[in-house]
Design a protein around this motif. Structure first.
Motif, PDB file in Angstrom:
ATOM      1  N   LYS A  73     -10.996  -0.780   6.535  1.00 44.35           N
ATOM      2  CA  LYS A  73     -10.921   0.325   5.580  1.00 44.35           C
ATOM      3  C   LYS A  73      -9.485   0.771   5.367  1.00 44.35           C
ATOM      4  O   LYS A  73      -9.078   1.085   4.238  1.00 44.35           O
ATOM      5  N   VAL A  74      -8.713   0.810   6.443  1.00 42.20           N
ATOM      6  CA  VAL A  74      -7.311   1.220   6.321  1.00 42.20           C
ATOM      7  C   VAL A  74      -6.543   0.232   5.455  1.00 42.20           C
ATOM      8  O   VAL A  74      -5.794   0.609   4.550  1.00 42.20           O
ATOM      9  N   LEU A  75      -6.726  -1.063   5.711  1.00 36.51           N
ATOM     10  CA  LEU A  75      -6.005  -2.087   4.955  1.00 36.51           C
ATOM     11  C   LEU A  75      -6.423  -2.101   3.483  1.00 36.51           C
ATOM     12  O   LEU A  75      -5.610  -2.411   2.599  1.00 36.51           O
ATOM     13  N   ALA A  76      -7.666  -1.758   3.210  1.00 38.68           N
ATOM     14  CA  ALA A  76      -8.159  -1.741   1.825  1.00 38.68           C
ATOM     15  C   ALA A  76      -7.442  -0.696   0.978  1.00 38.68           C
ATOM     16  O   ALA A  76      -7.353  -0.828  -0.246  1.00 38.68           O
ATOM     17  N   SER A  86       9.181   1.540   6.884  1.00 40.14           N
ATOM     18  CA  SER A  86       8.926   0.261   6.250  1.00 40.14           C
ATOM     19  C   SER A  86      10.162  -0.612   6.454  1.00 40.14           C
ATOM     20  O   SER A  86      11.030  -0.619   5.612  1.00 40.14           O
ATOM     21  N   LEU A  87      10.204  -1.296   7.563  1.00 34.93           N
ATOM     22  CA  LEU A  87      11.376  -2.150   7.821  1.00 34.93           C
ATOM     23  C   LEU A  87      11.014  -3.600   7.502  1.00 34.93           C
ATOM     24  O   LEU A  87       9.926  -4.019   7.768  1.00 34.93           O
ATOM     25  N   ASN A  98       4.030  -4.525   0.158  1.00 36.83           N
ATOM     26  CA  ASN A  98       4.756  -4.663   1.419  1.00 36.83           C
ATOM     27  C   ASN A  98       4.176  -3.788   2.519  1.00 36.83           C
ATOM     28  O   ASN A  98       4.160  -4.178   3.692  1.00 36.83           O
ATOM     29  N   ASN A  99       3.698  -2.602   2.147  1.00 35.85           N
ATOM     30  CA  ASN A  99       3.092  -1.720   3.141  1.00 35.85           C
ATOM     31  C   ASN A  99       1.890  -2.384   3.804  1.00 35.85           C
ATOM     32  O   ASN A  99       1.695  -2.287   5.017  1.00 35.85           O
ATOM     33  N   LYS A 100       1.086  -3.079   3.025  1.00 39.34           N
ATOM     34  CA  LYS A 100      -0.088  -3.754   3.572  1.00 39.34           C
ATOM     35  C   LYS A 100       0.339  -4.915   4.467  1.00 39.34           C
ATOM     36  O   LYS A 100      -0.245  -5.126   5.545  1.00 39.34           O
ATOM     37  N   SER A 101       1.338  -5.676   4.034  1.00 41.53           N
ATOM     38  CA  SER A 101       1.818  -6.819   4.824  1.00 41.53           C
ATOM     39  C   SER A 101       2.351  -6.378   6.180  1.00 41.53           C
ATOM     40  O   SER A 101       2.039  -6.989   7.209  1.00 41.53           O
ATOM     41  N   MET A 102       3.145  -5.301   6.178  1.00 41.24           N
ATOM     42  CA  MET A 102       3.698  -4.789   7.432  1.00 41.24           C
ATOM     43  C   MET A 102       2.611  -4.255   8.348  1.00 41.24           C
ATOM     44  O   MET A 102       2.627  -4.471   9.557  1.00 41.24           O
ATOM     45  N   THR A 103       1.672  -3.529   7.759  1.00 44.31           N
ATOM     46  CA  THR A 103       0.601  -2.948   8.556  1.00 44.31           C
ATOM     47  C   THR A 103      -0.307  -4.031   9.128  1.00 44.31           C
ATOM     48  O   THR A 103      -0.762  -3.937  10.275  1.00 44.31           O
ATOM     49  N   LEU A 104      -0.542  -5.085   8.363  1.00 39.97           N
ATOM     50  CA  LEU A 104      -1.340  -6.213   8.834  1.00 39.97           C
ATOM     51  C   LEU A 104      -0.667  -6.853  10.052  1.00 39.97           C
ATOM     52  O   LEU A 104      -1.327  -7.196  11.035  1.00 39.97           O
TER      53      LEU A 104
END
Length: 358
Positions: free
Chosen positions: A121-124, A357-358, A129-135
């Motif tokens: 749910k969080v990733l959705a 976001s690095l 880039n935010n999704k890629s980093m969080t993944l």
């Protein structure tokens, strides 16, 4: 303006440079003060980056899993929501769920799905880039849980997820945690499944820690010994790793090395020695606060139900192991620091935080 500049400079130093030499635990107070200073100056990004790094420094330092960290994480989560920073919110929730999985028993301890968050749910709700980093970050924390709970399926799943990301990374602590657990998982599965590709990947990550150990990185030295132990899978190497981790107060890694030494003796049919090392691991996990892992071990190994606390477990591990580890590590990695395992009495560390976001 000067305050904001100072906070940003301090944040950069303590996430990208200073940890290459000093222990992660020594940066926790600094990160928390940087969080407060940056926030008071209106620099939300620097504040949240500092806050994101705090729990990672905390986990890398093997500090106790207690309510103090949970309180800080809730504070950071609320602040990130206040400033509409969903990627930071996701990391703080992830850290809270990770600690929850380590402390409270569940059917799927290596999954980030529970009372605090649901990874899918969080990733959705993220993109780009935010999704890629969080993944990547979720994968790192799930790999940590998979190694601790010996979940081979999740190890392989996360190895595939993390394959796309380069080894080098900033902050230093994130690179440290990702390569540590990815590398150990690769060596474990490489041996168990006779998979040369996994073993090769583990060797590559072991070399990264060897390089850092050679320049005197306090954080890399015991980790390199852990890699050697898992790779060699022999008592002498496990004992050296146990001593190295004990000298640095890395309780969770000391527990992991005892546990895998116990596995080694089980494979050899030496049940008495296996019970000894697994019993030590049980109490070290208990001291760290990972009660879900303790529960898991007791279910997996019924003889641990009545395992007595050994007087040589925890932070008073055999001084012989410490002496051997100190001497052998300097010789094997060529560390430039004069005393890579200098014991310090200071172990009272307050918590701090930061994300970006690095």
């Amino acid at each position: 303006d000067r305050g904001a500049e100072y906070a940003k400079a301090q944040m950069i130093l303590y996430i990208g440079i200073v940890p290459l030499k000093i222990r992660f635990s020594e940066g926790i107070d600094v990160l928390y003060s940087t969080y407060g200073l940056a926030l008071s100056c209106g620099d939300v990004e620097t504040a949240l980056v500092s806050a994101m790094n705090l729990p990672m420094h905390y986990y890398a330092s093997s500090l106790p899993l207690n309510s103090m960290l949970e309180t800080r994480l809730k504070l950071f989560e609320e602040k990130s929501k206040q400033y509409h920073q969903p990627s930071f919110t996701a990391i703080f929730q992830c850290c809270r769920q990770l600690q929850h999985n380590l402390v409270y028993p569940s059917q799927t301890p290596a999954a980030l799905k529970g009372s605090i968050m649901d990874e899918d749910k969080v990733l959705a709700d993220l993109d780009g880039n935010n999704k890629s980093m969080t993944l990547r970050d979720f994968g790192m924390f799930r790999m940590m849980l998979a190694v601790i709970f010996d979940d081979e399926a999740t190890m392989e799943e996360m190895m595939l997820r993390l394959e796309a990301y380069p080894y080098f990374d900033l902050p230093v602590v994130r690179m440290h945690l990702r390569l540590l657990y990815h590398g150990l998982a690769s060596l474990m599965l490489g041996r168990r499944k006779s998979n040369r590709d996994y073993t090769r990947k583990g060797h590559e990550m072991m070399k990264e820690f060897q390089k850092l150990a050679r320049i005197g990185s306090e954080n890399a030295q015991p980790v390199y010994k852990c890699f050697q132990a898992v790779h060699q899978h022999k008592r002498r190497h496990y004992e050296e790793a146990i001593g190295a981790c004990s000298a640095m107060n890395l309780t969770h890694l000391e527990a992991l090395m005892n546990e895998h030494c116990g596995f080694m003796y089980q494979e050899a049919g030496d049940e008495r020695s296996a019970e000894y090392y697994l019993g030590r691991a049980l109490w070290l996990y208990h001291d760290w606060g990972a009660l879900a892992k303790v529960d898991s071990m007791k279910k997996r190994f019924p003889f641990l139900q009545k395992s007595p606390r050994n007087c040589k477990t925890g932070r008073t591990v055999m001084s012989l192991f410490v002496q051997q580890a100190t001497a052998s590590l300097t010789e094997s990695v060529g560390a430039t620091s004069e005393d890579p395992f200098q014991l310090r009495s200071r172990f009272t560390v307050r918590e701090d935080s930061s994300r970006k976001s690095l």
